[in-house]
Write a protein that holds these residues in place. Structure first.
Motif, PDB file in Angstrom:
ATOM      1  N   TRP A   9       0.963  -1.329   0.066  1.00 25.76           N
ATOM      2  CA  TRP A   9      -0.112   0.076   0.201  1.00 25.76           C
ATOM      3  C   TRP A   9       0.804   1.217  -0.013  1.00 25.76           C
ATOM      4  CZ3 TRP A   9      -3.398   3.181  -1.554  1.00 25.76           C
ATOM      5  CH2 TRP A   9      -3.692   4.212  -0.685  1.00 25.76           C
ATOM      6  N   ASP A  10       2.064   1.215   0.740  1.00 21.92           N
ATOM      7  CA  ASP A  10       2.965   2.398   0.512  1.00 21.92           C
ATOM      8  C   ASP A  10       3.350   2.821  -0.848  1.00 21.92           C
ATOM      9  OD1 ASP A  10       2.513   2.734   3.488  1.00 21.92           O
ATOM     10  OD2 ASP A  10       4.463   1.672   3.717  1.00 21.92           O
ATOM     11  N   ASP A  11       3.761   1.528  -1.313  1.00 15.38           N
ATOM     12  CA  ASP A  11       4.063   2.024  -2.928  1.00 15.38           C
ATOM     13  C   ASP A  11       2.930   2.439  -3.832  1.00 15.38           C
ATOM     14  OD1 ASP A  11       6.486   0.827  -2.248  1.00 15.38           O
ATOM     15  OD2 ASP A  11       6.083  -1.061  -3.126  1.00 15.38           O
ATOM     16  N   LEU A  12       1.745   1.877  -3.466  1.00 15.34           N
ATOM     17  CA  LEU A  12       0.485   2.791  -4.243  1.00 15.34           C
ATOM     18  C   LEU A  12       0.141   4.026  -3.692  1.00 15.34           C
ATOM     19  CD1 LEU A  12      -2.041  -0.732  -4.162  1.00 15.34           C
ATOM     20  CD2 LEU A  12      -0.952   0.471  -5.833  1.00 15.34           C
ATOM     21  N   LYS A  13       0.461   4.249  -2.523  1.00 13.78           N
ATOM     22  CA  LYS A  13       0.102   5.606  -2.132  1.00 13.78           C
ATOM     23  C   LYS A  13       1.134   6.535  -2.761  1.00 13.78           C
ATOM     24  CE  LYS A  13       0.734   6.479   2.215  1.00 13.78           C
ATOM     25  NZ  LYS A  13       0.703   6.312   3.915  1.00 13.78           N
ATOM     26  N   VAL A  14       2.386   6.171  -2.919  1.00 14.40           N
ATOM     27  CA  VAL A  14       3.458   6.964  -3.604  1.00 14.40           C
ATOM     28  C   VAL A  14       3.088   7.258  -4.924  1.00 14.40           C
ATOM     29  CG1 VAL A  14       5.737   7.070  -4.397  1.00 14.40           C
ATOM     30  CG2 VAL A  14       5.309   6.380  -1.894  1.00 14.40           C
ATOM     31  N   PHE A  15       2.697   6.122  -5.701  1.00 17.93           N
ATOM     32  CA  PHE A  15       2.096   5.935  -7.092  1.00 17.93           C
ATOM     33  C   PHE A  15       1.151   7.070  -7.045  1.00 17.93           C
ATOM     34  CE2 PHE A  15      -1.443   4.663  -9.750  1.00 17.93           C
ATOM     35  CZ  PHE A  15      -1.065   4.922 -10.734  1.00 17.93           C
ATOM     36  N   LEU A  16       0.178   7.059  -6.274  1.00 18.25           N
ATOM     37  CA  LEU A  16      -0.888   7.871  -6.190  1.00 18.25           C
ATOM     38  C   LEU A  16      -0.816   9.581  -6.054  1.00 18.25           C
ATOM     39  CD1 LEU A  16      -4.275   7.887  -6.083  1.00 18.25           C
ATOM     40  CD2 LEU A  16      -4.086   8.112  -3.499  1.00 18.25           C
ATOM     41  N   HIS A  17       0.132   9.752  -5.304  1.00 20.47           N
ATOM     42  CA  HIS A  17       0.677  11.231  -5.186  1.00 20.47           C
ATOM     43  C   HIS A  17       1.367  11.782  -5.950  1.00 20.47           C
ATOM     44  CE1 HIS A  17      -1.159  12.051  -1.309  1.00 20.47           C
ATOM     45  NE2 HIS A  17      -0.817  10.678  -0.744  1.00 20.47           N
ATOM     46  N   ALA A  18       2.221  10.824  -6.679  1.00 19.31           N
ATOM     47  CA  ALA A  18       3.100  11.129  -7.990  1.00 19.31           C
ATOM     48  C   ALA A  18       2.203  11.417  -9.221  1.00 19.31           C
ATOM     49  CB  ALA A  18       4.147  10.038  -8.268  1.00 19.31           C
ATOM     50  N   ALA A  19       0.969  10.692  -9.326  1.00 16.73           N
ATOM     51  CA  ALA A  19       0.294  10.724 -10.425  1.00 16.73           C
ATOM     52  C   ALA A  19      -0.402  12.204 -10.309  1.00 16.73           C
ATOM     53  CB  ALA A  19      -0.662   9.506 -10.527  1.00 16.73           C
ATOM     54  N   ARG A  20      -0.857  12.568  -9.147  1.00 15.65           N
ATOM     55  CA  ARG A  20      -1.553  13.750  -8.826  1.00 15.65           C
ATOM     56  C   ARG A  20      -1.075  14.967  -8.976  1.00 15.65           C
ATOM     57  NH1 ARG A  20      -5.025  11.590  -3.512  1.00 15.65           N
ATOM     58  NH2 ARG A  20      -6.692  10.706  -4.372  1.00 15.65           N
ATOM     59  N   GLY A  21       0.439  14.593  -8.593  1.00 13.06           N
ATOM     60  CA  GLY A  21       1.224  16.043  -8.601  1.00 13.06           C
ATOM     61  C   GLY A  21       1.849  16.115  -9.820  1.00 13.06           C
ATOM     62  N   GLY A  22       2.004  15.013 -10.497  1.00 12.92           N
ATOM     63  CA  GLY A  22       2.810  15.158 -11.875  1.00 12.92           C
ATOM     64  C   GLY A  22       4.439  15.328 -11.852  1.00 12.92           C
ATOM     65  N   SER A  23       4.911  14.824 -10.604  1.00 12.03           N
ATOM     66  CA  SER A  23       6.350  14.939 -10.424  1.00 12.03           C
ATOM     67  C   SER A  23       6.857  14.306  -9.048  1.00 12.03           C
ATOM     68  CB  SER A  23       6.855  16.318 -10.410  1.00 12.03           C
ATOM     69  OG  SER A  23       6.446  16.774  -9.070  1.00 12.03           O
ATOM     70  N   LEU A  24       7.977  13.667  -9.087  1.00 10.60           N
ATOM     71  CA  LEU A  24       8.628  13.186  -8.088  1.00 10.60           C
ATOM     72  C   LEU A  24       8.721  14.132  -6.541  1.00 10.60           C
ATOM     73  CD1 LEU A  24      11.775  11.126  -9.515  1.00 10.60           C
ATOM     74  CD2 LEU A  24       9.336  10.100  -8.824  1.00 10.60           C
ATOM     75  N   GLY A  25       8.975  15.409  -7.068  1.00 14.93           N
ATOM     76  CA  GLY A  25       9.184  16.314  -6.092  1.00 14.93           C
ATOM     77  C   GLY A  25       7.934  16.585  -5.313  1.00 14.93           C
ATOM     78  N   SER A  26       6.747  16.734  -6.176  1.00 13.27           N
ATOM     79  CA  SER A  26       5.308  16.954  -5.249  1.00 13.27           C
ATOM     80  C   SER A  26       5.080  15.879  -4.454  1.00 13.27           C
ATOM     81  CB  SER A  26       4.366  17.279  -6.521  1.00 13.27           C
ATOM     82  OG  SER A  26       4.174  16.032  -7.220  1.00 13.27           O
ATOM     83  N   ALA A  27       5.214  14.608  -5.001  1.00 13.15           N
ATOM     84  CA  ALA A  27       4.797  13.533  -4.166  1.00 13.15           C
ATOM     85  C   ALA A  27       5.808  13.703  -2.921  1.00 13.15           C
ATOM     86  CB  ALA A  27       5.105  12.179  -5.001  1.00 13.15           C
ATOM     87  N   ALA A  28       7.037  13.919  -3.091  1.00 14.48           N
ATOM     88  CA  ALA A  28       8.041  13.816  -1.938  1.00 14.48           C
ATOM     89  C   ALA A  28       7.660  14.961  -0.933  1.00 14.48           C
ATOM     90  CB  ALA A  28       9.416  14.024  -2.422  1.00 14.48           C
TER      91      ALA A  28
END
Length: 384
Positions: A9-28
């Motif tokens: 789930w942690d990986d899926l959560k990272v994927f979710l935020h990266a998809a919404r933000g459009g970048s690694l930085g926004s997810a981080a």
């Protein structure tokens, strides 16, 4: 797929935020970890699934077609996790926790902030985070719990309800009017100087309200802050168009042409469908509705639930949308309401007007002004 059982789930959560933000930085930033962690988790997820979830572009990340399908599933998992968390946390009868409310700077600072002490007295274990933003805050992307807007956002996963409407009028300092004269008609405005927003920084068409009053004004001062504009007008820089709630208690500002020249904006409250019945969210939502309903300055238009402007070009004004009705129902009635909407949609399948839930699948990145640009200014009838 290589190893579905290794999904985390942690990986899926990272994927979710990266998809919404459009970048690694926004997810981080959202998850409060470093970008290398985000990159590693996405790589682990892609390896487990045996598919590429993103296209790596110079501008950021773009979700692939298969990634987009996974995103839909992941959002449903997120909803289930949130529902489980809320159910556990809200097991007691207390209304407690944090609620993040996002809205524009003016209404946040000049109207709402001073009123939240009442909510605190009602719910001492509830904490409000008031976020000011010059752009749309997407509750369906979990950017906030509630979004108070001057237009109806378009997108899936949201329940929106019109809860009020305020008027806007022209104001100026007495010193300015003594020096430049007091306008007596709309034609006089062409000879005056105005204070307004910085055009290229405007991210919401709904705040281009000066366009409702005058086209191509002579501008003496620009600011992206309503508070700065108001103080500039008080200092004598020119005329400013302000919401009635902002100028209500300002003795240093004089109303100008309020009996003839004015406009208005609706106020909409928006919440994620998963959160609309959570006690802490309902407490803040109910407080806002009651506050606006009891204040005549925030009820300047037709009755609550009716729109003073179409939400898009296909609907006549004052027509109620299904989700606006749902937001007024008690929780046990929601399933029945959805069923009725579905039945109604089926019955009208051959018609041109569709109110099925699929019709709400609009581009979440588009916004529409509360008022159709180019429509005539609203003028009050002059008393005889």
């Amino acid at each position: 797929m290589k190893d579905f059982n290794s999904l985390d789930w942690d990986d899926l959560k990272v994927f979710l935020h990266a998809a919404r933000g459009g970048s690694l930085g926004s997810a981080a930033k959202r998850l409060k970890v470093d970008q290398s962690t985000i990159s590693r988790k996405i790589a682990h997820l892609e390896s487990a699934l045996g598919i590429a979830l993103f296209e790596r572009l110079p501008s950021g990340l773009r979700v692939t077609e298969v990634g987009d399908r996974l995103l839909c599933h992941t959002e449903r998992i997120e909803s289930a996790v949130i529902a489980m968390r809320e159910d556990v946390q809200c097991g007691s009868s207390r209304t407690a926790g944090r609620v993040r409310l996002a809205t524009m700077e003016g209404i946040a600072s000049l109207y709402l902030a001073a009123r939240f002490s009442r909510l605190r007295r009602q719910h001492p274990n509830l904490t409000v985070e008031l976020l000011t933003s010059p752009q749309t805050v997407w509750v369906n992307r979990r950017e906030a719990d509630l979004f108070l807007s001057f237009f109806r956002p378009r997108g899936q996963g949201m329940v929106s309800e019109r809860i009020g409407c305020f008027e806007l009028g022209l104001y100026a300092s007495q010193d300015y009017l003594d020096q430049h004269g007091t306008p007596q008609s709309a034609t006089d405005l062409a000879r005056h100087q105005f204070i307004t927003y910085i055009d290229d920084l405007i991210q919401l068409d709904s705040i281009r309200w000066l366009d409702d009053i005058i086209k191509n004004p002579t501008v003496s001062f620009h600011s992206n802050s309503m508070i700065a504009q108001m103080n500039a007008a008080a200092g004598g820089l020119g005329l400013v168009l302000l919401p009635s709630f902002a100028a209500k208690d300002r003795d240093d500002l004089v109303p100008v042409l309020h009996d003839r020249m004015w406009t208005s904006r609706d106020v909409w409250i928006n919440v994620h469908t998963d959160l609309q019945f959570v006690p802490r969210i309902r407490a803040v939502s109910s407080f806002l509705k009651a506050t606006f309903k009891s204040d005549s300055i925030m009820q300047a238009a037709p009755p609550a639930g009716l729109s003073t402007a179409p939400s898009d070009g296909s609907r006549p004004r004052d027509e109620r949308r299904p989700e606006a009705v749902i937001s007024e129902l008690t929780e046990p009635c929601v399933d029945s309401a959805l069923a009725l909407i579905s039945m109604s949609t089926t019955a009208r399948a051959s018609g041109t007007a569709s109110h099925d839930l699929a019709s709400l699948s609009m581009d979440p990145d588009s916004t529409l002004p509360c008022r159709t640009l180019g429509s005539p200014v609203r003028r009050r009838p002059q008393s005889s």
